[in-house]
Design an enzyme around this catalytic site. Structure first.
Site, PDB file in Angstrom:
ATOM      1  N   LEU A 157       0.764  -1.192  -0.031  1.00  0.00           N
ATOM      2  CA  LEU A 157       0.177  -0.091   0.149  1.00  0.00           C
ATOM      3  C   LEU A 157       0.988   1.187  -0.156  1.00  0.00           C
ATOM      4  O   LEU A 157       2.115   1.184   0.552  1.00  0.00           O
ATOM      5  CB  LEU A 157      -0.922  -0.027   1.042  1.00  0.00           C
ATOM      6  CG  LEU A 157      -0.490   0.000   2.746  1.00  0.00           C
ATOM      7  CD1 LEU A 157       0.162   1.230   3.041  1.00  0.00           C
ATOM      8  CD2 LEU A 157      -1.516  -0.392   3.525  1.00  0.00           C
ATOM      9  N   PHE A 256       6.167   7.745 -12.167  1.00  0.00           N
ATOM     10  CA  PHE A 256       7.268   7.623 -10.873  1.00  0.00           C
ATOM     11  C   PHE A 256       8.656   8.187 -11.942  1.00  0.00           C
ATOM     12  O   PHE A 256       9.763   7.785 -11.356  1.00  0.00           O
ATOM     13  CB  PHE A 256       7.668   6.211 -10.547  1.00  0.00           C
ATOM     14  CG  PHE A 256       7.360   6.164  -9.115  1.00  0.00           C
ATOM     15  CD1 PHE A 256       5.879   6.064  -8.798  1.00  0.00           C
ATOM     16  CD2 PHE A 256       8.203   6.391  -8.197  1.00  0.00           C
ATOM     17  CE1 PHE A 256       5.411   6.277  -7.470  1.00  0.00           C
ATOM     18  CE2 PHE A 256       7.827   6.142  -6.684  1.00  0.00           C
ATOM     19  CZ  PHE A 256       6.438   6.135  -6.536  1.00  0.00           C
ATOM     20  N   TYR A 258       8.946  11.665 -12.189  1.00  0.00           N
ATOM     21  CA  TYR A 258       9.058  12.978 -11.853  1.00  0.00           C
ATOM     22  C   TYR A 258      10.480  13.374 -11.094  1.00  0.00           C
ATOM     23  O   TYR A 258      10.649  13.024  -9.916  1.00  0.00           O
ATOM     24  CB  TYR A 258       7.782  13.349 -11.051  1.00  0.00           C
ATOM     25  CG  TYR A 258       6.496  13.306 -11.600  1.00  0.00           C
ATOM     26  CD1 TYR A 258       6.066  14.395 -12.392  1.00  0.00           C
ATOM     27  CD2 TYR A 258       5.794  12.045 -11.566  1.00  0.00           C
ATOM     28  CE1 TYR A 258       4.745  14.344 -13.084  1.00  0.00           C
ATOM     29  CE2 TYR A 258       4.728  11.866 -12.188  1.00  0.00           C
ATOM     30  CZ  TYR A 258       4.145  12.954 -12.978  1.00  0.00           C
ATOM     31  OH  TYR A 258       3.065  12.924 -13.626  1.00  0.00           O
ATOM     32  N   GLY A 264      11.417  10.334   0.314  1.00  0.00           N
ATOM     33  CA  GLY A 264      11.471  10.410   1.628  1.00  0.00           C
ATOM     34  C   GLY A 264      10.552   9.317   2.063  1.00  0.00           C
ATOM     35  O   GLY A 264      10.270   8.365   1.586  1.00  0.00           O
ATOM     36  N   CYS A 267       9.585   4.291   3.832  1.00  0.00           N
ATOM     37  CA  CYS A 267       9.829   2.927   3.379  1.00  0.00           C
ATOM     38  C   CYS A 267      11.240   2.966   2.345  1.00  0.00           C
ATOM     39  O   CYS A 267      12.069   2.441   2.479  1.00  0.00           O
ATOM     40  CB  CYS A 267       8.599   2.472   2.776  1.00  0.00           C
ATOM     41  SG  CYS A 267       7.316   2.065   3.741  1.00  0.00           S
TER      42      CYS A 267
HETATM   43  N1  LIG Z   1       3.997   2.727   6.125  1.00  0.00           N
HETATM   44  C1  LIG Z   1       4.035   2.335   4.843  1.00  0.00           C
HETATM   45  O1  LIG Z   1       3.551   2.954   3.818  1.00  0.00           O
HETATM   46  C2  LIG Z   1       4.459   0.870   4.590  1.00  0.00           C
HETATM   47  C3  LIG Z   1       4.147   0.275   3.353  1.00  0.00           C
HETATM   48  C4  LIG Z   1       4.454  -1.162   3.278  1.00  0.00           C
HETATM   49  C5  LIG Z   1       5.106  -1.878   4.027  1.00  0.00           C
HETATM   50  N2  LIG Z   1       5.401  -1.085   5.356  1.00  0.00           N
HETATM   51  C6  LIG Z   1       6.154  -1.775   6.272  1.00  0.00           C
HETATM   52  O2  LIG Z   1       5.053  -2.354   7.318  1.00  0.00           O
HETATM   53  C7  LIG Z   1       5.637  -2.301   8.698  1.00  0.00           C
HETATM   54  C8  LIG Z   1       4.782  -1.361   9.465  1.00  0.00           C
HETATM   55  O3  LIG Z   1       5.240  -0.104   8.920  1.00  0.00           O
HETATM   56  P1  LIG Z   1       4.205   1.242   9.523  1.00  0.00           P
HETATM   57  O4  LIG Z   1       4.396   2.541   8.866  1.00  0.00           O
HETATM   58  O5  LIG Z   1       2.518   0.486   9.819  1.00  0.00           O
HETATM   59  O6  LIG Z   1       4.827   1.443  11.049  1.00  0.00           O
HETATM   60  P2  LIG Z   1       4.382   2.055  12.450  1.00  0.00           P
HETATM   61  O7  LIG Z   1       5.575   2.510  13.070  1.00  0.00           O
HETATM   62  O8  LIG Z   1       3.350   3.235  11.708  1.00  0.00           O
HETATM   63  O9  LIG Z   1       3.471   1.257  13.363  1.00  0.00           O
HETATM   64  C9  LIG Z   1       4.020   0.236  13.895  1.00  0.00           C
HETATM   65  C10 LIG Z   1       3.336  -0.161  15.210  1.00  0.00           C
HETATM   66  O10 LIG Z   1       3.782  -1.353  15.919  1.00  0.00           O
HETATM   67  C11 LIG Z   1       3.563  -1.103  17.248  1.00  0.00           C
HETATM   68  N3  LIG Z   1       4.334  -2.217  17.940  1.00  0.00           N
HETATM   69  C12 LIG Z   1       5.709  -2.134  18.057  1.00  0.00           C
HETATM   70  N4  LIG Z   1       6.110  -3.277  18.653  1.00  0.00           N
HETATM   71  C13 LIG Z   1       4.830  -3.862  19.011  1.00  0.00           C
HETATM   72  C14 LIG Z   1       4.408  -5.189  19.710  1.00  0.00           C
HETATM   73  N5  LIG Z   1       5.419  -5.825  20.057  1.00  0.00           N
HETATM   74  N6  LIG Z   1       3.038  -5.575  19.605  1.00  0.00           N
HETATM   75  C15 LIG Z   1       2.165  -4.699  19.261  1.00  0.00           C
HETATM   76  N7  LIG Z   1       2.268  -3.628  18.334  1.00  0.00           N
HETATM   77  C16 LIG Z   1       3.807  -3.265  18.456  1.00  0.00           C
HETATM   78  C17 LIG Z   1       3.909   0.364  17.400  1.00  0.00           C
HETATM   79  O11 LIG Z   1       3.505   0.910  18.639  1.00  0.00           O
HETATM   80  C18 LIG Z   1       3.222   1.144  16.132  1.00  0.00           C
HETATM   81  O12 LIG Z   1       2.009   1.488  16.557  1.00  0.00           O
HETATM   82  C19 LIG Z   1       7.332  -1.837   8.439  1.00  0.00           C
HETATM   83  O13 LIG Z   1       7.893  -3.186   8.195  1.00  0.00           O
HETATM   84  C20 LIG Z   1       7.175  -1.098   6.981  1.00  0.00           C
HETATM   85  O14 LIG Z   1       8.509  -1.270   6.409  1.00  0.00           O
HETATM   86  C21 LIG Z   1       5.084   0.204   5.639  1.00  0.00           C
END
Ligand SMILES: NC(=O)c1ccc[n+]([C@@H]2O[C@H](COP(=O)([O-])OP(=O)(O)OC[C@H]3O[C@@H](n4cnc5c(N)ncnc54)[C@H](O)[C@@H]3O)[C@@H](O)[C@H]2O)c1
Length: 473
Positions: A157, A256, A258, A264, A267
């Site tokens: 996403l 993509f 641009y 930033g 990810c």
């Molecule tokens: N943000 C994006 O657009 C995106 C897209 C694809 C993949 N990802 C990947 O998905 C993963 C999560 O990203 P995000 O942006 O949602 O992270 P985030 O930092 O927004 O959220 C992570 C959450 O996990 C919680 N957490 C930490 N340890 C925990 C535990 N032991 N038990 C329960 N909850 C716990 C934290 O309190 C936090 O609320 C990462 O690996 C990221 O690389 C992110």
């Protein structure tokens, strides 16, 4: 209807949980952040993501979406247990797996019956094995024999369109070695596959690498185009013309490519680095990835360098208006945002910042607190007051067609630094403002003001006007 548990209620966990509940599943979201859980229970959404608030609130009200800090009952609930916690960069750039490992151990400590552990966090190749080992170690420690499977199901996403992407994914990658686990995931994702089967099933390692490959490819496109923009500046070409010229080739495409102020977000920067580290620790030097990062690092300084050059290397006492703080439009996420590099460089040079962003104001205050050299404004116009120059950092829709006459009247020094190439330089010039874009050479205004130029820029502006007149609208 399936019973789903999700660890982590960040961008990925909360959106996934809400969308799976929206499809009729019973979802329990677990987070260690008690404050966040309390807010979610009250229907308050800790992040800005279009469409998220309403589906969280409606599914919570209908009882299909619950929030808790208690792991044991949540693990007892889920036949599918998702891990969606953060994987931030470690000191050496590799992915820090401590949060994933902790969740895996917690699952092992409480698991009482067969479940599939589904890893949605972005994790290095081999992590499914490590999760399996961590769960098994805890089961062994309490001498329990409980069957389980571990599956890799990376998330693709985009922040800013996360709900839309989650409800209508273009692919669902599943890395699994167990047919039982694949069958359960097929059942879960069936509502997302009505139009055609989007599930791509593969082995776990390939699934883990697929996620990194996707982000590295997108980051490469951005850095490539920024490199072309820098070359364009040196040779007196306009990268926007080049973009049209290459995007029309279907093998390249328009998306993509641009040029801008660098990528930033939470990810791309960390995933490119982590992939480079994975390659390195497996005996391969990923030269391309290192270059992608290096170009991006420099590009984030681009607006500051242009500003500094324009003001003769002395920004002390100047006030710069910033339009856009979030790392991209439609989000409040400031992680690794180019605006931070710009603001911090401006402050270091003794300049002040007046900034406006439609969503990231709260996040900016959280990061920087109250400081004399930062004023967060309520609208784009307020940011221009008493400012010497305007820098456009994030391409929010609200910045796309501004009133240039108003900008000129508001700024002490009528100049725009367009970090996203949103504007037509000729149009900006005709409003009496100097213009700097990315990869578009020096502005025609500079020529008229008698700044050194060999007439080349003016010729290019004429050529641009001719070429643009021929472009399909
Ligand atoms: N943000 C994006 O657009 C995106 C897209 C694809 C993949 N990802 C990947 O998905 C993963 C999560 O990203 P995000 O942006 O949602 O992270 P985030 O930092 O927004 O959220 C992570 C959450 O996990 C919680 N957490 C930490 N340890 C925990 C535990 N032991 N038990 C329960 N909850 C716990 C934290 O309190 C936090 O609320 C990462 O690996 C990221 O690389 C992110």
């Amino acid at each position: 209807m399936m019973k789903v548990t999700i660890f982590g209620t960040g961008y990925v966990g909360l959106v996934t949980g809400a969308c799976l509940a929206e499809m009729g599943n019973h979802v329990v979201c677990v987070d260690i952040d008690a404050g966040k859980v309390e807010r979610l229970k009250r229907g308050e959404i800790p992040i800005y993501e279009p469409g998220l608030e309403s589906i969280v609130q409606s599914n919570h009200a209908s009882g299909r979406l619950d929030f808790t800090t208690e792991a044991a009952p949540a693990i007892a609930h889920g036949e599918l247990i998702f891990i969606a916690v953060g994987t931030p960069p470690d000191e050496d750039g590799s992915a820090d797996l401590q949060y994933v490992q902790k969740v895996a151990s917690t699952i092992g400590r409480h698991l009482q019956r067969y479940a599939v552990v589904v890893n949605k966090s972005t994790v290095p190749v081999g992590t499914a094995d490590r999760v399996r080992e961590a769960v098994a170690a805890e089961l062994a420690a309490r001498q329990a024999t409980v069957e389980f499977d571990v599956v890799s199901n990376p998330e693709f996403l985009k922040e800013g369109a996360a709900v839309e992407d989650c409800l209508r994914p273009d692919r669902i990658v599943v890395g699994a070695s167990s047919t039982r686990a694949v069958a359960l995931l097929r059942k879960l994702y069936a509502p997302f596959n009505r139009n055609h089967d989007r599930m791509v099933v593969m082995d776990e390692r390939s699934a883990e690498l697929t996620k990194y490959a996707a982000n590295a490819m997108l980051a490469t496109k951005i850095s490539f185009m920024n490199e072309i923009a820098n070359i364009a500046e040196h040779v007196g070409a306009d990268v926007e013309m080049v973009r049209h010229g290459i995007g029309s080739d279907p093998r390249i495409g328009y998306s993509f490519i641009y040029p801008g102020t660098g990528y930033g977000g939470s990810c791309f920067p960390k995933d490119v680095q982590a992939l480079e580290r994975t390659a390195h620790s497996n005996g391969y030097k990923a030269r391309l990835l290192g270059a992608v990062e290096a170009v991006n690092r420099d590009q984030k300084r681009k607006l500051f360098d242009l500003l500094s050059r324009h003001f003769g290397g002395n920004l002390r006492g100047k006030t710069i208006a910033l339009w856009g703080l979030a790392f991209k439009p439609n989000t409040d996420d400031m992680r690794e945002a180019p605006s931070r590099v710009l603001m911090e460089a401006l402050w270091q040079a003794g300049a002040r910042v007046r900034a406006y962003d439609p969503q990231a104001r709260g996040e900016t205050s959280r990061i920087y607190g109250k400081r004399d050299d930062l004023v967060l404004c309520d609208d784009p116009s307020a940011a221009l007051e008493d400012a010497d120059a305007l820098a456009v950092v994030t391409e929010w829709k609200v910045f796309r067609s501004p009133d240039f006459a108003h900008i000129k009247a508001s700024l002490k020094n009528p100049v725009i630094f367009d970090g996203r190439n949103l504007y037509d330089p000729v149009m900006v010039e005709s409003a009496g403002l100097a213009y700097y874009g990315i990869g578009r050479g020096r502005s025609t205004v500079s020529v008229k003001k008698g700044m050194s130029d060999d007439g080349h820029t003016e010729r290019r502006a004429d050529e641009r006007a001719r070429v643009e007149a021929d472009l399909p609208r």
